[in-house]
Design an enzyme around this catalytic site. Structure first.
Site, PDB file in Angstrom:
ATOM      1  CD  GLU A 256      11.412 118.211  51.187  1.00  0.00           C
ATOM      2  OE1 GLU A 256      11.645 118.430  50.031  1.00  0.00           O
ATOM      3  OE2 GLU A 256      10.915 118.314  52.287  1.00  0.00           O
TER       4      GLU A 256
ATOM      5  CE  LYS B 197      14.160 123.782  53.661  1.00  0.00           C
ATOM      6  NZ  LYS B 197      14.418 122.422  54.332  1.00  0.00           N
TER       7      LYS B 197
ATOM      8  CG  HIS C 264       9.151 120.883  54.803  1.00  0.00           C
ATOM      9  ND1 HIS C 264      10.400 120.727  56.099  1.00  0.00           N
ATOM     10  CD2 HIS C 264       9.870 120.661  53.876  1.00  0.00           C
ATOM     11  CE1 HIS C 264      11.804 120.382  55.244  1.00  0.00           C
ATOM     12  NE2 HIS C 264      11.028 120.775  54.004  1.00  0.00           N
TER      13      HIS C 264
END
Ligand code: PGA
Length: 255
Positions: free
Chosen positions: A171, A11, A101
């Site tokens: 996720e 990240k 994401h």
């Protein structure tokens, strides 16, 4: 072709002691291999997605590894201030890109249709796409996980035809950075559904589904032991080189 992957997603962070320490002090002393080809073969399922600003440094120290981007532009070139194209990422040594994401979705308003555009760019440039999908805590608590995933998959993958390997990162949004996870058998069933849905709406040669969300040294093995879990996308625990290598070794043991 199959592409299991254990990916470090740093990240907008760098490992505490810096990249050199992460590789040379934390990771490499625990890998007893000197030969370049053997190193490449050992690390062939490990991916690292650092901040772009540090790709070159990482590439110099980890030339036998598999590097990726955390995101790419949905455009190929031109006047798009702030964007970095897939071609530029390739030039920097990236062979995969994380797409969609949940943090991109939450903080930058990325939608499934934007993720689809980025997916098409990856496929055209032969970058392995690592497409993130996942449900909210509300969806999870009300039993809507599979419905939500199906909508995401349809909006991203419908009618896609490709021979490039596709990686999907499941996720659950509520598991990212929280220490909470679904059980490994729950994830295994969900991954089977993901594979079935994509096979039914797209013409894709190979799909690998990896899990992300609070994977750590304690729980990694239980996920990797499941037959439909083809790797992991790891945030927090990847910032410590030793921990990340331990997780990677757990993965190798279950191959
Ligand atoms: P986490 O992050 O491992 O810190 O939960 C995973 C991710 O966001 O990809």
């Amino acid at each position: 072709m199959s592409q299991p992957l254990v990916i470090a997603n740093w990240k907008m962070n760098l490992p505490l002691g810096g990249i050199q320490d992460w590789i040379q002090d934390e990771m490499m002393p625990n890998v007893d291999i000197v030969d370049f080809d053997k190193k490449s073969s050992y690390f062939k399922f490990m991916g690292i997605a650092p901040p772009i600003s540090h790709l070159s440094e990482l590439k110099n120290l980890f030339s036998f590894g598999f590097l990726g981007a955390q995101d790419i532009s949905k455009y190929n070139d031109g006047a798009k201030t702030g964007d970095i194209s897939a071609a530029m990422m390739i030039e920097k040594g990236c062979s995969f890109s994380i797409l969609g994401h949940s943090e991109r979705r939450e903080f930058y308003g990325e939608t499934n249709s934007i993720v689809r555009e980025k997916l098409k760019i990856c496929l055209a440039k032969e970058i392995i796409p690592v497409v993130c999908i996942g449900e909210s805590i509300e969806d999870y608590n009300t039993g809507k996980t599979l419905d939500t995933l199906e909508i995401q998959l349809k909006e991203i993958f419908s009618s896609i035809i490709t021979q490039t390997v596709i990686v999907i990162a499941y996720e659950p949004v509520w598991a990212i950075g929280t220490g909470n996870t679904p059980s490994s058998s729950e994830v295994n069933n969900i991954h089977q559904h993901i594979k079935d849905i994509v096979q039914s709406i797209a013409n894709v040669e190979a799909i690998n589904v990896i899990y992300g969300g609070s994977v750590n040294c304690e729980n990694a093995k239980s996920f990797f032991q499941q037959s439909n879990i083809d790797g992991a996308l790891i945030g927090g625990a990847s910032l410590d080189g030793k921990n990340f290598l331990n997780i990677y070794n757990d993965f190798l043991e279950t191959l």
